[in-house]
Design a protein around this motif. Structure first.
Motif, PDB file in Angstrom:
ATOM      1  N   ASP A 207      27.199  43.902  43.629  1.00  0.00           N
ATOM      2  CA  ASP A 207      26.023  43.804  42.768  1.00  0.00           C
ATOM      3  C   ASP A 207      25.942  42.443  42.092  1.00  0.00           C
ATOM      4  OD1 ASP A 207      25.432  46.443  43.368  1.00  0.00           O
ATOM      5  OD2 ASP A 207      26.570  47.213  41.653  1.00  0.00           O
ATOM      6  N   GLU A 208      24.715  42.021  41.818  1.00  0.00           N
ATOM      7  CA  GLU A 208      24.480  40.770  41.098  1.00  0.00           C
ATOM      8  C   GLU A 208      25.085  40.843  39.695  1.00  0.00           C
ATOM      9  OE1 GLU A 208      23.094  36.881  40.937  1.00  0.00           O
ATOM     10  OE2 GLU A 208      22.879  38.228  42.628  1.00  0.00           O
ATOM     11  N   LYS A 209      24.871  41.951  38.997  1.00  0.00           N
ATOM     12  CA  LYS A 209      25.472  42.213  37.694  1.00  0.00           C
ATOM     13  C   LYS A 209      25.799  43.703  37.644  1.00  0.00           C
ATOM     14  CE  LYS A 209      25.462  41.334  32.869  1.00  0.00           C
ATOM     15  NZ  LYS A 209      24.928  40.653  31.753  1.00  0.00           N
ATOM     16  N   PRO A 210      27.050  44.070  37.967  1.00  0.00           N
ATOM     17  CA  PRO A 210      27.416  45.491  38.079  1.00  0.00           C
ATOM     18  C   PRO A 210      27.557  46.178  36.724  1.00  0.00           C
ATOM     19  CG  PRO A 210      29.342  44.131  38.367  1.00  0.00           C
ATOM     20  CD  PRO A 210      28.173  43.195  38.255  1.00  0.00           C
TER      21      PRO A 210
ATOM     22  N   SER B 172      32.829  42.864  44.040  1.00  0.00           N
ATOM     23  CA  SER B 172      31.587  43.506  43.626  1.00  0.00           C
ATOM     24  C   SER B 172      30.448  43.081  44.542  1.00  0.00           C
ATOM     25  CB  SER B 172      31.257  43.098  42.188  1.00  0.00           C
ATOM     26  OG  SER B 172      29.979  43.529  41.854  1.00  0.00           O
TER      27      SER B 172
END
Length: 65
Positions: free
Chosen positions: A37-40, A35
């Protein structure tokens, strides 16, 4: 009739950090190192995801070959 020995290499498993979908109706998850993203959000349903761990097969990076 032909009999052959299959290459039965034992599958190595390791504990891996993953993102797991927070929706109770979805089974989506992904490895954290896949991933960007930091928090997907969940790729299946779009819900937010939480951090977790799973026992998964060890992956080998073949890109360097």
């Amino acid at each position: 009739m032909h009999w052959s020995k299959r290459n039965t290499e034992e599958e190595v498993q390791e504990e891996v950090a993953v993102w797991e979908c927070e929706s109770t109706e979805c089974v989506g998850w992904m490895r954290k190192n896949f991933s960007f993203d930091e928090k997907p959000s969940c790729p299946l349903c779009g819900s937010s995801m939480k951090s977790g761990e799973r026992m998964l097969s060890k992956l080998t990076n073949l890109q360097g070959r």
